[in-house]
Design a protein around this motif. Structure first.
Motif, short mmCIF file in Angstrom:
data_model
loop_
_atom_site.label_atom_id
_atom_site.label_comp_id
_atom_site.label_asym_id
_atom_site.label_seq_id
_atom_site.Cartn_x
_atom_site.Cartn_y
_atom_site.Cartn_z
N UNK A 145 0.78 -1.22 0.00
CA UNK A 145 0.00 0.00 0.00
C UNK A 145 0.82 1.28 0.00
N UNK A 146 2.11 1.20 -0.36
CA UNK A 146 2.97 2.38 -0.37
C UNK A 146 3.45 2.69 -1.77
N UNK A 147 3.34 3.94 -2.14
CA UNK A 147 3.94 4.41 -3.39
C UNK A 147 5.45 4.51 -3.18
N UNK A 148 6.21 4.38 -4.26
CA UNK A 148 7.67 4.45 -4.17
C UNK A 148 8.13 5.75 -3.51
N UNK A 149 7.42 6.84 -3.75
CA UNK A 149 7.85 8.12 -3.18
C UNK A 149 7.66 8.20 -1.66
N UNK A 150 7.05 7.19 -1.06
CA UNK A 150 6.92 7.13 0.40
C UNK A 150 8.12 6.46 1.06
N UNK A 151 8.97 5.80 0.27
CA UNK A 151 10.17 5.15 0.80
C UNK A 151 11.13 6.23 1.31
N UNK A 152 11.45 6.19 2.61
CA UNK A 152 12.26 7.25 3.21
C UNK A 152 13.69 6.83 3.51
N UNK A 177 24.23 -9.07 -3.29
CA UNK A 177 22.80 -9.38 -3.19
C UNK A 177 22.10 -8.56 -2.11
N UNK A 178 22.82 -7.69 -1.44
CA UNK A 178 22.23 -6.79 -0.45
C UNK A 178 22.28 -5.33 -0.90
N UNK A 179 23.26 -4.97 -1.74
CA UNK A 179 23.41 -3.57 -2.15
C UNK A 179 23.19 -3.34 -3.64
N UNK A 180 22.93 -4.40 -4.40
CA UNK A 180 22.92 -4.31 -5.86
C UNK A 180 22.01 -3.27 -6.47
N UNK A 223 17.87 2.68 -6.93
CA UNK A 223 16.83 3.20 -6.06
C UNK A 223 17.11 4.65 -5.67
N UNK A 224 18.37 4.94 -5.37
CA UNK A 224 18.73 6.32 -5.01
C UNK A 224 18.49 7.24 -6.20
N UNK A 225 18.91 6.80 -7.39
CA UNK A 225 18.69 7.61 -8.59
C UNK A 225 17.21 7.81 -8.86
N UNK A 226 16.42 6.74 -8.75
CA UNK A 226 14.98 6.84 -9.02
C UNK A 226 14.28 7.77 -8.03
N UNK A 273 17.63 11.07 -5.10
CA UNK A 273 18.56 11.24 -3.99
C UNK A 273 17.92 11.55 -2.65
N UNK A 274 16.60 11.46 -2.56
CA UNK A 274 15.93 11.84 -1.31
C UNK A 274 15.94 10.74 -0.26
N UNK A 275 16.22 9.48 -0.62
CA UNK A 275 16.21 8.37 0.33
C UNK A 275 17.50 8.38 1.14
N UNK A 276 17.37 8.28 2.46
CA UNK A 276 18.52 8.24 3.35
C UNK A 276 19.00 6.78 3.43
N UNK A 277 20.31 6.58 3.30
CA UNK A 277 20.90 5.24 3.37
C UNK A 277 21.59 5.09 4.72
N UNK A 278 21.26 4.01 5.42
CA UNK A 278 21.85 3.72 6.73
C UNK A 278 22.68 2.45 6.60
#
Length: 126
Positions: A56-63, A73-76, A81-84, A87-92
């Motif tokens: 139920x989440x649009x891609x633009x809701x991914x924070x 297989x974890x970072x590929x 995703x960052x480009x799409x 650049x608004x998604x924070x990476x931890x």
């Protein structure tokens, strides 16, 4: 609208060299964030978009994206995703893995980690 907190396993399936390949990621959410744990191998952005939509989440809701470790297989799909997201998604990620994640090179596990046998490695200080 209040969103209930939740967690769901995401099964990212694809064909790798004629064989099925599955990566298990996770999606966590609450009233403030939608968080993806690990991104699968390169090219799984659409599968991740579909998994978000299924919950139920649009891609633009991914924070945020949490990277558990730097294996491909974890970072590929992280760069895609960052480009799409513009650049608004924070990476931890753990500070020791960041250079490997962002340079795209693998950690030399034999140099930086101690072996626990059977192909398992742990950071040298553990």
């Amino acid at each position: 609208m209040t969103v209930k907190a939740g967690i769901n396993a995401i099964k990212l399936e694809m064909n790798a060299g004629g064989r099925p390949f599955v990566v298990h990621a996770a999606l966590l959410w609450d009233d403030h964030d939608v968080i993806l744990v690990d991104t699968g191998i390169p090219g799984q952005t659409e599968l991740i978009r579909d998994a978000l939509a299924k919950e139920g989440f649009a891609f633009d809701k991914l924070t945020k994206i949490i990277i558990t470790h730097q294996d491909l297989d974890h970072i590929g799909s992280l760069p895609e995703l960052i480009e799409a997201s513009g650049g608004r998604i924070k990476v931890l990620a753990h500070e020791l893995t960041k250079p490997y994640i962002f340079r795209g090179s693998a950690i030399d596990k034999k140099r930086h980690c101690r072996s626990a046998g059977q192909g398992r490695y742990y950071p040298a200080g553990w």
